[in-house]
Design a protein around this motif. Structure first.
Motif, PDB file in Angstrom:
ATOM      1  N   LEU A 421      -8.122 -10.510 -54.613  1.00 22.19           N
ATOM      2  CA  LEU A 421      -9.242 -10.179 -54.570  1.00 22.19           C
ATOM      3  C   LEU A 421      -9.483  -8.618 -55.790  1.00 22.19           C
ATOM      4  CD1 LEU A 421      -9.342  -9.029 -50.519  1.00 22.19           C
ATOM      5  CD2 LEU A 421     -10.609 -10.774 -51.819  1.00 22.19           C
ATOM      6  N   ARG A 422     -10.810  -8.890 -56.231  1.00 24.17           N
ATOM      7  CA  ARG A 422     -11.100  -8.561 -57.384  1.00 24.17           C
ATOM      8  C   ARG A 422     -12.398  -7.448 -56.888  1.00 24.17           C
ATOM      9  NH1 ARG A 422      -7.177  -9.253 -61.710  1.00 24.17           N
ATOM     10  NH2 ARG A 422      -6.210 -11.065 -61.541  1.00 24.17           N
ATOM     11  N   TYR A 423     -12.844  -6.702 -56.873  1.00 22.62           N
ATOM     12  CA  TYR A 423     -13.441  -5.690 -56.513  1.00 22.62           C
ATOM     13  C   TYR A 423     -14.605  -5.425 -58.043  1.00 22.62           C
ATOM     14  CZ  TYR A 423     -12.170  -5.590 -51.270  1.00 22.62           C
ATOM     15  OH  TYR A 423     -11.673  -6.259 -50.562  1.00 22.62           O
ATOM     16  N   ASN A 424     -15.378  -4.672 -57.754  1.00 21.37           N
ATOM     17  CA  ASN A 424     -16.616  -4.512 -58.373  1.00 21.37           C
ATOM     18  C   ASN A 424     -17.915  -3.361 -58.468  1.00 21.37           C
ATOM     19  OD1 ASN A 424     -19.002  -5.031 -60.099  1.00 21.37           O
ATOM     20  ND2 ASN A 424     -17.903  -5.017 -61.656  1.00 21.37           N
ATOM     21  N   ARG A 425     -18.143  -2.470 -58.988  1.00 23.77           N
ATOM     22  CA  ARG A 425     -18.808  -1.869 -58.425  1.00 23.77           C
ATOM     23  C   ARG A 425     -19.922  -1.742 -59.610  1.00 23.77           C
ATOM     24  NH1 ARG A 425     -16.525   4.099 -58.014  1.00 23.77           N
ATOM     25  NH2 ARG A 425     -16.805   4.656 -60.143  1.00 23.77           N
ATOM     26  N   GLN A 426     -20.938  -1.263 -59.232  1.00 24.14           N
ATOM     27  CA  GLN A 426     -22.091  -1.062 -59.998  1.00 24.14           C
ATOM     28  C   GLN A 426     -22.952  -0.146 -59.331  1.00 24.14           C
ATOM     29  OE1 GLN A 426     -22.963  -2.889 -62.615  1.00 24.14           O
ATOM     30  NE2 GLN A 426     -21.401  -3.451 -62.656  1.00 24.14           N
ATOM     31  N   GLY A 427     -23.673   1.052 -59.904  1.00 24.49           N
ATOM     32  CA  GLY A 427     -24.018   2.837 -59.917  1.00 24.49           C
ATOM     33  C   GLY A 427     -22.654   3.569 -59.618  1.00 24.49           C
ATOM     34  N   GLY A 428     -22.691   4.255 -58.457  1.00 34.20           N
ATOM     35  CA  GLY A 428     -22.342   5.966 -58.396  1.00 34.20           C
ATOM     36  C   GLY A 428     -21.479   5.846 -59.625  1.00 34.20           C
ATOM     37  N   PRO A 429     -20.537   6.457 -59.770  1.00 29.81           N
ATOM     38  CA  PRO A 429     -19.948   7.134 -61.088  1.00 29.81           C
ATOM     39  C   PRO A 429     -20.151   6.090 -62.577  1.00 29.81           C
ATOM     40  CG  PRO A 429     -18.732   7.779 -59.257  1.00 29.81           C
ATOM     41  CD  PRO A 429     -19.740   6.481 -58.923  1.00 29.81           C
ATOM     42  N   GLY A 430     -19.911   4.626 -62.045  1.00 28.86           N
ATOM     43  CA  GLY A 430     -20.125   4.186 -63.408  1.00 28.86           C
ATOM     44  C   GLY A 430     -19.638   2.771 -62.779  1.00 28.86           C
ATOM     45  N   ALA A 431     -19.629   1.243 -63.713  1.00 24.15           N
ATOM     46  CA  ALA A 431     -19.528   0.811 -63.401  1.00 24.15           C
ATOM     47  C   ALA A 431     -18.005   0.183 -63.990  1.00 24.15           C
ATOM     48  CB  ALA A 431     -19.846  -1.056 -64.239  1.00 24.15           C
ATOM     49  N   LEU A 432     -17.186  -0.059 -62.916  1.00 25.52           N
ATOM     50  CA  LEU A 432     -15.672  -0.803 -62.250  1.00 25.52           C
ATOM     51  C   LEU A 432     -15.440  -1.355 -61.809  1.00 25.52           C
ATOM     52  CD1 LEU A 432     -13.132   1.287 -62.771  1.00 25.52           C
ATOM     53  CD2 LEU A 432     -13.426   2.343 -60.430  1.00 25.52           C
ATOM     54  N   ASP A 433     -14.532  -1.928 -63.187  1.00 24.73           N
ATOM     55  CA  ASP A 433     -13.777  -3.740 -61.913  1.00 24.73           C
ATOM     56  C   ASP A 433     -12.276  -2.844 -61.694  1.00 24.73           C
ATOM     57  OD1 ASP A 433     -15.471  -5.340 -62.946  1.00 24.73           O
ATOM     58  OD2 ASP A 433     -14.646  -5.216 -64.594  1.00 24.73           O
ATOM     59  N   PHE A 434     -12.024  -2.658 -60.592  1.00 27.05           N
ATOM     60  CA  PHE A 434     -11.420  -1.524 -59.690  1.00 27.05           C
ATOM     61  C   PHE A 434      -9.937  -2.978 -60.055  1.00 27.05           C
ATOM     62  CE2 PHE A 434     -14.799  -0.877 -56.597  1.00 27.05           C
ATOM     63  CZ  PHE A 434     -14.493   0.989 -57.125  1.00 27.05           C
ATOM     64  N   ALA A 435      -8.436  -2.262 -59.507  1.00 25.50           N
ATOM     65  CA  ALA A 435      -7.115  -3.269 -59.448  1.00 25.50           C
ATOM     66  C   ALA A 435      -7.601  -4.352 -58.722  1.00 25.50           C
ATOM     67  CB  ALA A 435      -5.941  -2.093 -59.315  1.00 25.50           C
ATOM     68  N   ALA A 436      -6.370  -4.942 -58.986  1.00 24.56           N
ATOM     69  CA  ALA A 436      -6.450  -6.870 -57.542  1.00 24.56           C
ATOM     70  C   ALA A 436      -5.695  -5.799 -56.871  1.00 24.56           C
ATOM     71  CB  ALA A 436      -5.917  -8.348 -58.415  1.00 24.56           C
ATOM     72  N   VAL A 437      -6.457  -6.164 -55.892  1.00 28.67           N
ATOM     73  CA  VAL A 437      -6.255  -6.553 -54.139  1.00 28.67           C
ATOM     74  C   VAL A 437      -5.205  -7.376 -53.457  1.00 28.67           C
ATOM     75  CG1 VAL A 437      -6.167  -5.386 -51.783  1.00 28.67           C
ATOM     76  CG2 VAL A 437      -7.369  -4.295 -53.733  1.00 28.67           C
ATOM     77  N   PRO A 438      -4.040  -7.913 -52.815  1.00 26.79           N
ATOM     78  CA  PRO A 438      -3.614  -8.993 -52.364  1.00 26.79           C
ATOM     79  C   PRO A 438      -4.200  -9.315 -51.475  1.00 26.79           C
ATOM     80  CG  PRO A 438      -1.390  -6.911 -52.516  1.00 26.79           C
ATOM     81  CD  PRO A 438      -3.838  -6.742 -53.315  1.00 26.79           C
ATOM     82  N   THR A 439      -4.205 -10.280 -50.691  1.00 26.79           N
ATOM     83  CA  THR A 439      -5.832 -10.594 -49.711  1.00 26.79           C
ATOM     84  C   THR A 439      -5.255 -10.862 -48.727  1.00 26.79           C
ATOM     85  OG1 THR A 439      -4.819 -13.331 -50.096  1.00 26.79           O
ATOM     86  CG2 THR A 439      -6.793 -13.130 -50.930  1.00 26.79           C
ATOM     87  N   ALA A 440      -3.745  -9.890 -49.017  1.00 25.92           N
ATOM     88  CA  ALA A 440      -2.734  -9.445 -46.962  1.00 25.92           C
ATOM     89  C   ALA A 440      -3.971  -8.162 -46.892  1.00 25.92           C
ATOM     90  CB  ALA A 440      -1.530  -9.571 -47.361  1.00 25.92           C
ATOM     91  N   THR A 441      -4.084  -7.459 -47.765  1.00 25.53           N
ATOM     92  CA  THR A 441      -4.277  -6.141 -48.019  1.00 25.53           C
ATOM     93  C   THR A 441      -5.997  -6.132 -47.030  1.00 25.53           C
ATOM     94  OG1 THR A 441      -2.576  -5.459 -48.909  1.00 25.53           O
ATOM     95  CG2 THR A 441      -5.191  -2.985 -48.870  1.00 25.53           C
ATOM     96  N   ASP A 442      -6.856  -6.792 -48.042  1.00 25.44           N
ATOM     97  CA  ASP A 442      -7.541  -7.805 -47.665  1.00 25.44           C
ATOM     98  C   ASP A 442      -9.255  -6.369 -48.328  1.00 25.44           C
ATOM     99  OD1 ASP A 442      -8.475  -5.938 -44.839  1.00 25.44           O
ATOM    100  OD2 ASP A 442      -8.213  -8.597 -44.469  1.00 25.44           O
ATOM    101  N   THR A 443      -8.813  -4.697 -48.554  1.00 27.75           N
ATOM    102  CA  THR A 443      -9.607  -3.730 -48.300  1.00 27.75           C
ATOM    103  C   THR A 443      -9.274  -2.862 -49.513  1.00 27.75           C
ATOM    104  OG1 THR A 443      -8.070  -3.099 -47.046  1.00 27.75           O
ATOM    105  CG2 THR A 443      -9.906  -3.609 -45.464  1.00 27.75           C
ATOM    106  N   LEU A 444     -10.261  -2.046 -49.534  1.00 28.81           N
ATOM    107  CA  LEU A 444     -10.225  -1.343 -50.806  1.00 28.81           C
ATOM    108  C   LEU A 444     -10.718  -0.064 -50.848  1.00 28.81           C
ATOM    109  CD1 LEU A 444      -8.987  -0.886 -53.601  1.00 28.81           C
ATOM    110  CD2 LEU A 444     -11.532  -1.782 -54.405  1.00 28.81           C
ATOM    111  N   ARG A 445     -10.423   0.990 -50.820  1.00 25.67           N
ATOM    112  CA  ARG A 445     -11.240   2.340 -50.988  1.00 25.67           C
ATOM    113  C   ARG A 445     -12.077   3.130 -52.073  1.00 25.67           C
ATOM    114  NH1 ARG A 445      -8.523   7.539 -47.891  1.00 25.67           N
ATOM    115  NH2 ARG A 445      -9.121   6.380 -45.429  1.00 25.67           N
ATOM    116  N   ASP A 446     -12.930   3.225 -51.834  1.00 23.92           N
ATOM    117  CA  ASP A 446     -13.649   3.640 -53.374  1.00 23.92           C
ATOM    118  C   ASP A 446     -12.872   4.866 -53.329  1.00 23.92           C
ATOM    119  OD1 ASP A 446     -15.064   4.194 -55.793  1.00 23.92           O
ATOM    120  OD2 ASP A 446     -17.592   3.344 -54.847  1.00 23.92           O
ATOM    121  N   PRO A 447     -12.536   4.844 -54.309  1.00 25.57           N
ATOM    122  CA  PRO A 447     -12.613   6.978 -54.146  1.00 25.57           C
ATOM    123  C   PRO A 447     -13.282   7.848 -55.366  1.00 25.57           C
ATOM    124  CG  PRO A 447     -11.127   5.929 -56.265  1.00 25.57           C
ATOM    125  CD  PRO A 447     -12.355   5.011 -55.808  1.00 25.57           C
ATOM    126  N   ALA A 448     -14.580   7.306 -55.223  1.00 25.21           N
ATOM    127  CA  ALA A 448     -15.444   7.890 -55.858  1.00 25.21           C
ATOM    128  C   ALA A 448     -15.689   8.607 -55.145  1.00 25.21           C
ATOM    129  CB  ALA A 448     -16.833   7.346 -56.326  1.00 25.21           C
TER     130      ALA A 448
END
Length: 666
Positions: A421-448
């Motif tokens: 899974l490849r998550y992307n953020r627009q806004g907040g502290p700035g645009a960011l492509d997060f590091a890829a996450v395995p589908t077995a994990t399926d979640t990502l926490r935004d550290p902002a």
């Protein structure tokens, strides 16, 4: 038989007290003719040159000799040219000159002729004979169709055999083996064994023809263990059982699918109930033949199915040739039923697969008669160049105000194993492509930090990359609810909430519903508002016993899967504590202002102390239920001014304190 003769002169002496005992010195002498004595069959009175077990023979003088019976001794010993030890004929003397053999083989008959009862020189003649056995022939009888029977004769030592059904004519000569006879069930078949050179010796055995039991052959299971031509496992029932292991009365046959009525033999056998044979794709049946070969029955044909598989565009296709009396098919995937298919089906497309994953298929056919045919197993590695469908994305805060992104399949199925899974953020502290996450994990926490997110509300997307390297389109953007709260009046007795709009995977077509949750410090929900579609809310009656008000907003709808919600951050409103202490009270018992009590808001965990003008403590309270009636250590109130001090640490961790004076008036 050619006899052997030994003539010996016996010098013997009758000792006193031993009358009738023959003891002498033997010397060889030539017999007067070829047969100095003869053997006579007792039953027929004819002379014989060989003996039969169990059949008595009598010995008489030959060559025209004449000897008184009282002077004759006959002795029988096994072997050839075997004479009595020391030529002593007395112990083994044959009564009445008669001998009944008990065992087959060579036997020596010796004759002693004495000259007189007074003694003298006697003569011994010896002849060798062969004893023939008379065992009952070994036979087995099986019933056949059309009032016939199969007779099997096993070698029993005879030269020939003759069979007789009940009282009918003898049939023969027969040799060991199997022969068919006209004999109905219940008939008795008697077999007589005879010798060519000795017609008096024979043996008999009888057996009753059993009732013919109808057999319906069947192949309950047929399992293909590999691509055909290849090994096939069979189980059989309804077999005919032969009396010999060499008599093959069951036949496994096969017909090509293109010519399903033209069967040919694969293998004949006697009676195994399981069998393995390498064979082609086709229809297999089991044929039973009766032991006489007069009748046959056949099982229902069962197909041996060759299964093949291929994959393209993220779908696996398995194919087979449909033939035979099939009632239905069950397609198994990884050992679990995947689909039930009608007869005549020859293809199945499995689209519920994950690119890169292997799947093992097997086809189970059930025939009209209830037999089961299992095809070979085929493993298909799923391949595709198609992009997987875009996932759905939800963004939600936890109670610690961490923003968590969660991806799911629109179908509700689990995310494909091995993907990313490849998550992307627009806004907040700035645009960011997060590091890829395995589908077995399926979640990502935004550290902002929350403050950065509140300053510039973010939106997020996610792409799914399957194990084959195909990448989906970006999911619809998801924007979480960002909540703020402020006092709606100077005293903070009411609170006004406002929040940013939630954008889910179905926005803007799918509506959003919001509910305001009032929380305890530990996150427990104290109150829930009615659902609203607006972005503001006035809490006109917040809890009066809590200095800090805590809220979060729950968003639902907007294309989120059923049962899924998104939570805003937790927003807090800290209200200022307030203390009210009267400047005087009158403890005179009139019921008016008789005690000193504390009033105010959000007072808890405090310390309230009153001291006199000497600085001595006269009253202490730690909760609002404690009041002072003016007494000092049990003594009546004393008019005058007293100093009080109040201190507490409020819910926000800030120190709050006040001081003042209070006067006692009586």
């Amino acid at each position: 038989m050619k006899p052997f003769f030994l003539a010996a002169l016996l010098g013997w002496l009758l000792l006193p007290g031993l009358a009738g005992r023959a003891a002498a010195q033997c010397t060889i002498n030539t017999p007067p003719c070829a047969t100095p004595f003869v053997a006579i069959d007792v039953a027929t009175g004819q002379e014989v040159q060989a003996f039969c077990v169990g059949r008595a023979v009598r010995f008489d003088l030959g060559c025209g000799r004449s000897v008184a019976p009282s002077l004759l001794y006959y002795n029988a010993l096994t072997g050839t040219n075997t004479t009595p030890p020391s030529c002593d004929f007395t112990p083994g003397k044959l009564a009445n000159n008669t001998f009944t053999p008990t065992a087959a083989g060579a036997v020596t008959i010796s004759e002693l002729a004495n000259p007189s009862v007074a003694g003298g020189t006697g003569t011994v003649y010896v002849r060798n004979f062969q004893v023939y056995g008379t065992p009952a022939p070994k036979i087995t009888v099986q019933a056949c169709a059309r009032n016939s029977a199969s007779l099997t004769i096993t070698t029993s030592g005879y030269d020939s055999y003759f069979a007789q059904v009940d009282n009918g004519p003898q049939i023969g000569p027969l040799t060991p083996g199997t022969v068919s006879l006209p004999a109905a069930a219940g008939s008795t078949i008697t077999v007589t064994g005879r010798y060519t050179t000795n017609t008096l010796c024979s043996g008999q055995a009888s057996a009753v023809v059993p009732t013919l039991v109808a057999q319906q052959p069947r192949i309950p299971t047929l399992t293909v263990r590999g691509p055909l031509i290849g090994p096939i496992d069979f189980t059989f029932s309804g077999l005919r059982f032969s009396n010999t292991t060499t008599e093959l009365i069951n036949d496994l046959q096969v017909a090509d699918p293109a010519t399903p009525t033209r069967f040919r033999s694969v293998v004949a056998f006697s009676a195994p109930t399981t069998y393995s044979q390498s064979g082609p794709q086709g229809l297999y049946r089991l044929a039973n033949y009766d032991p006489c070969g007069l009748d046959s029955t056949f099982s229902e044909p069962v197909p041996a199915i060759n299964l093949t598989g291929a994959s393209a565009n993220n779908a696996n296709t398995v194919t087979w040739l449909a033939f035979g009396p099939v009632a239905s098919y069950v397609l198994l995937r990884n050992g679990t039923p995947l689909a039930t298919l009608p007869a005549g089906t020859s293809r199945y497309v499995d689209a519920a697969v994950t690119c890169g994953a292997p799947y093992t298929y097997r086809l189970q056919a059930t025939t009209v008669g209830g037999s089961t045919a299992l095809s070979n197993e085929v493993t298909v590695q799923t391949t595709s160049t198609l992009a997987p469908p875009a996932p759905l994305l939800n963004a939600s805060f936890d109670l610690q105000n961490h923003l968590t992104l969660t991806a799911t399949q629109a179908s509700g199925a689990a995310l494909p194993a091995g993907g990313q899974l490849r998550y992307n953020r627009q806004g907040g502290p700035g645009a960011l492509d997060f590091a890829a996450v395995p589908t077995a994990t399926d979640t990502l926490r935004d550290p902002a930090p929350l403050a950065a997110l509140l300053a510039a509300p973010p939106c997020y997307t996610v792409r799914l990359q399957d194990v084959c390297g195909n990448t989906s389109a970006a999911s619809p953007a998801t924007c979480p609810v960002l909540l703020a709260v402020a006092a709606a009046d100077p005293e903070g007795l009411t609170a006004r909430l406002s929040w940013s709009a939630f954008q889910g995977p179905g926005s803007p077509a799918a509506g959003v519903r919001y509910r305001v949750l009032t929380l305890a410090p530990d996150g427990t929900v104290l109150a829930t508002s009615a659902a609203t579609t607006g972005l503001t809310y006035l809490d006109a009656n917040p809890p009066t016993d809590r200095q800090v008000l805590r809220y979060r907003v729950e968003a639902s709808g907007s294309g989120l899967p059923a049962g899924t919600v998104s939570y805003s951050n937790v927003a807090s409103l800290a209200r200022q504590p307030r203390l009210v202490v009267p400047n005087a009270f009158t403890p005179n018992g009139d019921g008016l202002n008789d005690v000193l009590e504390l009033k105010g808001r959000y007072l808890s965990g405090f310390t309230f102390v009153v001291v006199d003008r000497n600085g001595q403590e006269v009253f202490r309270a730690t909760d609002r239920g404690q009041t002072w009636d003016g007494t000092i250590r049990g003594h009546a109130p004393v008019n005058g001014a007293y100093v009080w001090r109040f201190a507490q640490r409020d819910e926000t961790g800030q120190d709050f304190s006040q001081t003042g004076t209070v006067t006692i008036l009586k």
